[in-house]
Each structure stands twice: as C-alpha cells, then as structure tokens.
Design an enzyme around this catalytic site. Structure first.
Site, PDB file in Angstrom:
ATOM      1  N   ASN A 114      -3.266  -6.035  -6.456  1.00  0.00           N
ATOM      2  CA  ASN A 114      -4.079  -6.098  -5.250  1.00  0.00           C
ATOM      3  C   ASN A 114      -3.201  -6.694  -4.149  1.00  0.00           C
ATOM      4  O   ASN A 114      -2.686  -7.801  -4.279  1.00  0.00           O
ATOM      5  CB  ASN A 114      -5.294  -6.990  -5.519  1.00  0.00           C
ATOM      6  CG  ASN A 114      -6.169  -7.103  -4.285  1.00  0.00           C
ATOM      7  OD1 ASN A 114      -5.687  -7.248  -3.149  1.00  0.00           O
ATOM      8  ND2 ASN A 114      -7.466  -7.041  -4.501  1.00  0.00           N
ATOM      9  N   ALA A 115      -3.028  -5.944  -3.076  1.00  0.00           N
ATOM     10  CA  ALA A 115      -2.077  -6.341  -2.039  1.00  0.00           C
ATOM     11  C   ALA A 115      -2.430  -7.699  -1.421  1.00  0.00           C
ATOM     12  O   ALA A 115      -1.543  -8.491  -1.114  1.00  0.00           O
ATOM     13  CB  ALA A 115      -2.044  -5.275  -0.954  1.00  0.00           C
ATOM     14  N   CYS A 122      -5.220   3.353   9.916  1.00  0.00           N
ATOM     15  CA  CYS A 122      -5.713   4.731  10.050  1.00  0.00           C
ATOM     16  C   CYS A 122      -7.207   4.742  10.360  1.00  0.00           C
ATOM     17  O   CYS A 122      -7.870   5.766  10.206  1.00  0.00           O
ATOM     18  CB  CYS A 122      -5.399   5.537   8.801  1.00  0.00           C
ATOM     19  SG  CYS A 122      -6.041   4.809   7.302  1.00  0.00           S
ATOM     20  N   PHE A 180       0.867  -1.192   0.000  1.00  0.00           N
ATOM     21  CA  PHE A 180       0.000   0.000   0.000  1.00  0.00           C
ATOM     22  C   PHE A 180       0.904   1.244   0.000  1.00  0.00           C
ATOM     23  O   PHE A 180       0.812   2.100   0.871  1.00  0.00           O
ATOM     24  CB  PHE A 180      -0.948   0.033   1.204  1.00  0.00           C
ATOM     25  CG  PHE A 180      -1.797  -1.192   1.371  1.00  0.00           C
ATOM     26  CD1 PHE A 180      -2.981  -1.334   0.653  1.00  0.00           C
ATOM     27  CD2 PHE A 180      -1.410  -2.211   2.239  1.00  0.00           C
ATOM     28  CE1 PHE A 180      -3.771  -2.466   0.806  1.00  0.00           C
ATOM     29  CE2 PHE A 180      -2.195  -3.345   2.395  1.00  0.00           C
ATOM     30  CZ  PHE A 180      -3.375  -3.480   1.679  1.00  0.00           C
ATOM     31  N   ASP A 211       1.014  -1.204  -4.910  1.00  0.00           N
ATOM     32  CA  ASP A 211      -0.233  -0.457  -4.745  1.00  0.00           C
ATOM     33  C   ASP A 211      -1.169  -0.832  -5.898  1.00  0.00           C
ATOM     34  O   ASP A 211      -0.712  -1.237  -6.972  1.00  0.00           O
ATOM     35  CB  ASP A 211       0.023   1.051  -4.742  1.00  0.00           C
ATOM     36  CG  ASP A 211      -1.087   1.831  -4.032  1.00  0.00           C
ATOM     37  OD1 ASP A 211      -0.893   2.219  -2.861  1.00  0.00           O
ATOM     38  OD2 ASP A 211      -2.157   2.050  -4.653  1.00  0.00           O
ATOM     39  N   SER A 212      -2.471  -0.669  -5.674  1.00  0.00           N
ATOM     40  CA  SER A 212      -3.404  -0.993  -6.757  1.00  0.00           C
ATOM     41  C   SER A 212      -3.662   0.212  -7.662  1.00  0.00           C
ATOM     42  O   SER A 212      -4.325   0.086  -8.683  1.00  0.00           O
ATOM     43  CB  SER A 212      -4.729  -1.497  -6.165  1.00  0.00           C
ATOM     44  OG  SER A 212      -5.257  -0.516  -5.306  1.00  0.00           O
TER      45      SER A 212
HETATM   46  N1  SAH Z   1       1.752   4.321   2.629  1.00  0.00           N
HETATM   47  C1  SAH Z   1       1.224   5.420   1.852  1.00  0.00           C
HETATM   48  C2  SAH Z   1      -0.248   5.659   2.083  1.00  0.00           C
HETATM   49  C3  SAH Z   1      -1.135   4.488   1.803  1.00  0.00           C
HETATM   50  S1  SAH Z   1      -2.805   4.914   1.584  1.00  0.00           S
HETATM   51  C4  SAH Z   1       2.016   6.673   2.172  1.00  0.00           C
HETATM   52  O1  SAH Z   1       2.695   6.723   3.169  1.00  0.00           O
HETATM   53  O2  SAH Z   1       1.930   7.627   1.390  1.00  0.00           O
HETATM   54  C5  SAH Z   1      -3.495   3.441   1.063  1.00  0.00           C
HETATM   55  C6  SAH Z   1      -3.102   3.009  -0.331  1.00  0.00           C
HETATM   56  O3  SAH Z   1      -3.664   1.719  -0.532  1.00  0.00           O
HETATM   57  C7  SAH Z   1      -3.638   3.866  -1.470  1.00  0.00           C
HETATM   58  O4  SAH Z   1      -2.546   4.292  -2.241  1.00  0.00           O
HETATM   59  C8  SAH Z   1      -4.531   2.930  -2.295  1.00  0.00           C
HETATM   60  O5  SAH Z   1      -4.377   3.112  -3.696  1.00  0.00           O
HETATM   61  C9  SAH Z   1      -4.001   1.593  -1.891  1.00  0.00           C
HETATM   62  N2  SAH Z   1      -4.928   0.436  -1.977  1.00  0.00           N
HETATM   63  C10 SAH Z   1      -6.215   0.367  -1.596  1.00  0.00           C
HETATM   64  N3  SAH Z   1      -6.686  -0.892  -1.721  1.00  0.00           N
HETATM   65  C11 SAH Z   1      -5.653  -1.646  -2.187  1.00  0.00           C
HETATM   66  C12 SAH Z   1      -5.494  -3.024  -2.502  1.00  0.00           C
HETATM   67  N4  SAH Z   1      -6.485  -3.901  -2.346  1.00  0.00           N
HETATM   68  N5  SAH Z   1      -4.287  -3.449  -2.937  1.00  0.00           N
HETATM   69  C13 SAH Z   1      -3.252  -2.583  -3.085  1.00  0.00           C
HETATM   70  N6  SAH Z   1      -3.362  -1.276  -2.792  1.00  0.00           N
HETATM   71  C14 SAH Z   1      -4.527  -0.810  -2.350  1.00  0.00           C
END
Ligand code: SAH
Length: 397
Positions: free
Chosen positions: A279-280, A340, A232, A253-254
């Site tokens: 997808n994570a 968060c 993410f 990231d997705s």
């Molecule tokens: N770590 C980042 C903030 C993450 S916010 C920082 O410090 O800037 C959450 C992120 O998760 C977003 O960028 C969103 O695009 C991503 N996201 C949401 N669902 C997801 C999924 N299923 N798989 C991968 N990424 C995902």
C-alpha cells in the site's frame, strides 16, 4: 427506432433554457434534469435537440437512462448517422498521424474529443481494443460500422472489446464479458518511446495500459536521475522509461498481477528494477520515518475524486502523498506528480503541491506542467475532456 438507417424526420427533444445555454456555449452534453420533453424516444435514438420554443440546436444521441441524456454530435441536421460515423472515424485516425510519434500504441478514438461520444478505441500494435459507453454506440449497425471502418483503416490482427460493467448498468445495456470481436490474437507487445511492453487484451485495467501518460513518460525520462521510486507503478510505465538514466529504480503498487507484468516488461527491456507489492500510503510513511532518501520520485495514483463531492478528501490524499515524497527527496531531486481526477483542476493541484512543499519545508521549482498525451485530445469547450495533470518539479533546497 435505433440510430441506424438514414432518417429524414428525427424525433425531437426539448431542453430547458439552461440546457440550451450549455449547448450554445460549445458544450455537447445535456443532463436529464434539463430535458423538458422526450416522450416515447427509444434508448440510443438519433434525435433533434430544440430549445423551449422549438428552435433546433443540433443532432444528438439519446440515452434513456444515463444522467447525461443528450450528447450532441452536430450543430447541423444529420440524417445519416452511419455515414457521419465513418467520416469521423477516418478523421480521428488521420489526426493521430499528425500527433503520435515513436509509438505503435495510442488512442485512435477518444469519445467526445473526437466527436464520437461513447466510443473509445485504442491500438496496441496489431490488436485494437474497443470500449462502448452508450446505448447509441452499442446498437448493432453502429458496432458493425465501427469494426468495418477500423478494419479498412488499421487492419489489425484482432479486435477485442473491453467491457466496463458499471457503464453497462448505467446505460441499462445487457451484461456481457470482455472478449474477442474478431481474430484470435489476445496478447502482443508494443513499443513507445523505444520501450517495449507486453499487452494482454483481456486482462489489466482501463483498456490495458495508460496510454495517456505516453508523452509524460518521455518527459520524466529527461529529468529523472539517481535513486528513483515509482509509486503506483502499475505495469512499470514510468519505471521502465526512466531506468536508462537512473542508478536504481524501485516500483511500488498494490496489485500483484500488475507487478508480474511489470517484471516481465523489465526482462523484455533488459532492465533490473525492484518491484514492491505494498500500500503506497503505508510504504511512504514507513520509508519517510526510516529517513530513506531518493533523487527522483514519481507519484501516479488512481483517481481520488470520482465526483465533485470527493474533492476535499481527494486533495487531502494528494497532499499527504506529495508531502511524504517531498520529505524524502534530496536537494536537486525531481518529483513527477500526477492526478487523473477531472474534478481536481490544474490550479487546485498546483496549490495543493505548493502547500505540501511549505509543510515539508522544501522549495520547488516548476520544471513542466503537463497534461494528457495528444492522442487523448482536449476539446476546449468540453472541460471534462481534460483530466490528466502531470507536474514535474525540482526540489531546490
Ligand atoms: N503509473 C502507472 C499507472 C498507475 S494507475 C502507469 O503509468 O502505467 C494507478 C495504480 O495504483 C494501479 O496500478 C493500482 O493498482 C495502484 N493502486 C491503487 N491503490 C493503491 C495503493 N493504495 N497503494 C499502491 N498502489 C495502489
């Protein structure tokens, strides 16, 4: 009757004993269900709140549509809201001088936590981003005062407004797009902890970057090592911070647009980082099945619990992620794991992590339990202001 010109007599709202008790305990919200009488009070009005017997409890801003009907701004009688607003903006900015180091991007005003409910203002170097969340803060004289005070004290090149359409709907405010309020500059670069980032005032999530993680980035950089996976990763906040200490960094990231900015950020800092659009949940499952191993894994998912109702499924989601990550960490490895979601309290989050460790047959040592950066202040009497958790652990065995 907008909350503008100085008023000697304020309209009154009577609240239930439960609403009054909430305010007396130090909280600043009264829910609509605890409002007894609010006849004829216009949207966004400056009001006096009283208990059932008419005893004054303080001055507040009223919303005619939100579930949070009343947001207290003072325990005293306030007649000139714009004067108070100017003072509070100055105080908020002064507080940042005390708590922010090594960054020209940080939150200048954080709503309730700066005694300015409904107003969020972030600085990204020479661009200021404003977000208005309530009817009262949206009134023209209020907006004008906010902008003129920011110009006086911060003097940015331009000011952008970020609009959350869902909030406008909840507050029954007219729809409008995000856009420039002043100046022409919409993108810039900013620095935090010696790392540089691109900022586009009209793109991206939240107000642009995740400023609340600023101190956690620096903390993670202290322990991260070896092969590292930032899950993410958005625009690469953690990945870029830990890159200097790690032999290899991969960000997942997705969102393709987020990864495109992440890649530009890597170039800006002269770093080589691998970015994977996936997808994570699927990626962690596949990597765990393929026996991949890492020395550091960072998990910073979006909020899984948007309301209390989602709590159980959110905890299951966190557990699944953390379990998979723990299985992939080498002994001596570091897990940086975040949430968060306000509704997931720190104790439940640590319990979830402890259960994930048991299931993964790993022993964890708690290195640091952290929250949001200090420019996102927490009001002790308003628990909702504390939402971010960032736990750093070492996998001992
Ligand atoms: N770590 C980042 C903030 C993450 S916010 C920082 O410090 O800037 C959450 C992120 O998760 C977003 O960028 C969103 O695009 C991503 N996201 C949401 N669902 C997801 C999924 N299923 N798989 C991968 N990424 C995902």
């Amino acid at each position: 009757m907008p909350p503008i010109a100085a008023q000697t007599v304020l309209p009154e709202i009577k609240v239930s004993s439960r609403g009054a008790a909430r305010l007396k305990s130090g909280h600043v919200w009264v829910y609509r269900s605890d409002v007894l009488v609010a006849d004829g009070i216009p949207p966004g009005a400056l009001i006096m709140v009283t208990d059932q017997r008419g005893k004054p409890l303080g001055t507040a801003l009223y919303s005619s549509s939100s579930q949070i009907a009343v947001r207290l701004i003072s325990r005293e009688r306030v007649s000139d809201f714009l004067y108070l607003l100017r003072q509070r903006i100055a105080d908020a900015i002064k507080y940042r001088e005390l708590v922010v180091r090594e960054s020209n991007a940080y939150r200048l005003i954080f709503s309730e936590a700066d005694f300015l409910p409904g107003l969020i203002v972030d600085r990204y170097n020479d661009i200021v981003s404003v977000q208005i969340l309530t009817q009262a803060m949206d009134a023209n004289p209020v907006r004008g005062t906010v902008i003129s005070k920011i110009n006086d004290l911060v003097n940015p090149e331009s000011i952008v407004e970020r609009v959350d359409p869902r909030v406008l709907e909840l507050e029954t405010l007219p729809p409008r797009p995000s856009g420039l309020l002043q100046g022409e500059l919409t993108s810039t670069t900013f620095t935090m902890n010696g790392v540089q980032f691109y900022y586009d005032g009209l793109e991206g999530q939240k107000t642009g970057a995740f400023l609340d993680q600023r101190e956690n980035y620096a903390a993670a950089a202290q322990y991260a090592h070896g092969e590292t996976l930032d899950v993410f990763c958005y625009q690469g906040g953690f990945a870029l911070h830990v890159a200097q200490r790690c032999s290899q960094v991969t960000g997942v990231d997705s969102s393709r647009p987020a990864l495109e900015v992440a890649d530009r950020n890597a170039t800006l800092n002269g770093r080589e980082i691998e970015w994977i659009e996936a997808n994570a949940f699927d990626l962690l499952k596949d990597y765990a099945a393929a026996n991949r191993r890492y020395d550091t894994i960072i998990l910073d998912p979006p909020a899984f619990a948007k309301s209390k109702r989602d709590l159980d499924s959110a905890l299951r989601g966190y557990k699944e992620l953390n379990l998979r990550a723990l299985k992939m960490l080498r002994p001596g490895g570091i897990l940086v794991t975040c949430s968060c979601s306000y509704h997931v309290d720190p104790t439940s989050f640590l319990e979830m992590l402890s259960q994930a460790a048991v299931d993964a047959r790993r022993t964890l040592r708690l290195v640091e339990v952290r929250g949001q950066a200090k420019d996102h202040p927490v009001l002790l009497s308003v628990p909702e202001t504390a939402y971010l958790k960032c736990v750093i652990t070492e996998v001992s065995t």
